[in-house]
Design an enzyme around this catalytic site. Structure first.
Site, PDB file in Angstrom:
ATOM      1  N   CYS A   1       0.860  -1.187   0.000  1.00  0.00           N
ATOM      2  CA  CYS A   1       0.000   0.000   0.000  1.00  0.00           C
ATOM      3  C   CYS A   1       0.893   1.232   0.000  1.00  0.00           C
ATOM      4  O   CYS A   1       1.899   1.274   0.719  1.00  0.00           O
ATOM      5  CB  CYS A   1      -0.875  -0.020   1.244  1.00  0.00           C
ATOM      6  SG  CYS A   1      -1.903   1.443   1.431  1.00  0.00           S
TER       7      CYS A   1
ATOM      8  N   HIS B   1     -10.077   1.036   1.999  1.00  0.00           N
ATOM      9  CA  HIS B   1      -9.601   2.361   2.442  1.00  0.00           C
ATOM     10  C   HIS B   1     -10.778   3.273   2.780  1.00  0.00           C
ATOM     11  O   HIS B   1     -10.732   4.024   3.748  1.00  0.00           O
ATOM     12  CB  HIS B   1      -8.783   3.042   1.336  1.00  0.00           C
ATOM     13  CG  HIS B   1      -7.313   2.722   1.372  1.00  0.00           C
ATOM     14  ND1 HIS B   1      -6.522   2.978   2.454  1.00  0.00           N
ATOM     15  CD2 HIS B   1      -6.487   2.187   0.430  1.00  0.00           C
ATOM     16  CE1 HIS B   1      -5.270   2.609   2.195  1.00  0.00           C
ATOM     17  NE2 HIS B   1      -5.225   2.119   0.971  1.00  0.00           N
TER      18      HIS B   1
ATOM     19  N   HIS C   1      -9.048  -3.485  -2.227  1.00  0.00           N
ATOM     20  CA  HIS C   1      -8.089  -2.722  -1.420  1.00  0.00           C
ATOM     21  C   HIS C   1      -8.554  -1.264  -1.266  1.00  0.00           C
ATOM     22  O   HIS C   1      -8.557  -0.715  -0.163  1.00  0.00           O
ATOM     23  CB  HIS C   1      -6.711  -2.789  -2.099  1.00  0.00           C
ATOM     24  CG  HIS C   1      -5.617  -2.082  -1.368  1.00  0.00           C
ATOM     25  ND1 HIS C   1      -4.612  -2.743  -0.711  1.00  0.00           N
ATOM     26  CD2 HIS C   1      -5.374  -0.754  -1.198  1.00  0.00           C
ATOM     27  CE1 HIS C   1      -3.808  -1.854  -0.147  1.00  0.00           C
ATOM     28  NE2 HIS C   1      -4.232  -0.637  -0.439  1.00  0.00           N
ATOM     29  N   GLU C   2      -8.989  -0.652  -2.374  1.00  0.00           N
ATOM     30  CA  GLU C   2      -9.401   0.765  -2.320  1.00  0.00           C
ATOM     31  C   GLU C   2     -10.720   0.926  -1.579  1.00  0.00           C
ATOM     32  O   GLU C   2     -10.907   1.889  -0.831  1.00  0.00           O
ATOM     33  CB  GLU C   2      -9.484   1.361  -3.727  1.00  0.00           C
ATOM     34  CG  GLU C   2      -8.172   1.353  -4.512  1.00  0.00           C
ATOM     35  CD  GLU C   2      -6.967   1.833  -3.722  1.00  0.00           C
ATOM     36  OE1 GLU C   2      -7.094   2.771  -2.915  1.00  0.00           O
ATOM     37  OE2 GLU C   2      -5.882   1.247  -3.894  1.00  0.00           O
TER      38      GLU C   2
END
Ligand SMILES: [Zn+2]
Length: 171
Positions: A100, A146, A142-143
């Protein structure tokens, strides 16, 4: 062009769930532009608004040029913008190794789905549903994490065997 400073773990903004965007206007366009420019200037495949200090649900993803795309295969939507994205369906489990931009020193094997269907708004505020697979599916998850205040470190299967220092792997 505005390349923004990327926030690093343990910055609080990275661990805070982001607010949905309720009105898409000039400020949203500015945010998306900054996300695109900052992503372009980095070596990453995705960037979420909290990584540039903005606690709103917007992210950009682009796996097109990453060499890992060739090894891991899957879909490729080019530069994708997602606003208020949600995973509505998921299949198949994988344990890819991930890093990341906000946690530059560590890599880890994490739990991810191999295929996901995502519902989001695009840059014009229209709803779109897209299906992503393989490397691109990993990037989307993954995003989206976030935007919910989660880092890949929260998805590590086993902290004693699945977490690596980047410098140890490059030796
Ligand atoms: Zn990240």
């Amino acid at each position: 062009m505005a390349v923004r400073h990327i926030r690093l773990f343990p910055d609080f903004v990275l661990q805070t769930p982001c607010r949905p965007i309720v009105r898409i206007g000039p400020k949203t366009s500015d945010l998306l532009r900054d996300l695109k420019h900052t992503l372009q200037a980095s070596h990453g495949v995705g960037l979420a608004a909290p990584q540039i200090g903005i606690s709103l649900q917007a992210a950009v993803i682009n796996v097109a040029k990453d060499p890992r795309k060739r090894f891991l295969g899957g879909s490729n939507h080019g530069l994708a913008v997602v606003i208020n994205p949600q995973i509505v369906e998921a299949r198949g489990l994988e344990r890819p190794r991930e890093g990341c931009l906000s946690v530059p020193d560590l890599l880890a094997n994490v739990r991810r789905y191999a295929w996901v269907r995502v519902r989001a708004l695009n840059a014009e505020g229209r709803q779109w549903i897209l299906e992503v697979e393989g490397f691109e599916a990993l990037a989307f998850q993954h995003e989206i994490d976030h935007l919910q205040g989660r880092l890949f470190l929260d998805r590590v299967a086993n902290l004693s065997t699945d977490l690596y220092r980047r410098q140890d792997l490059q030796r």
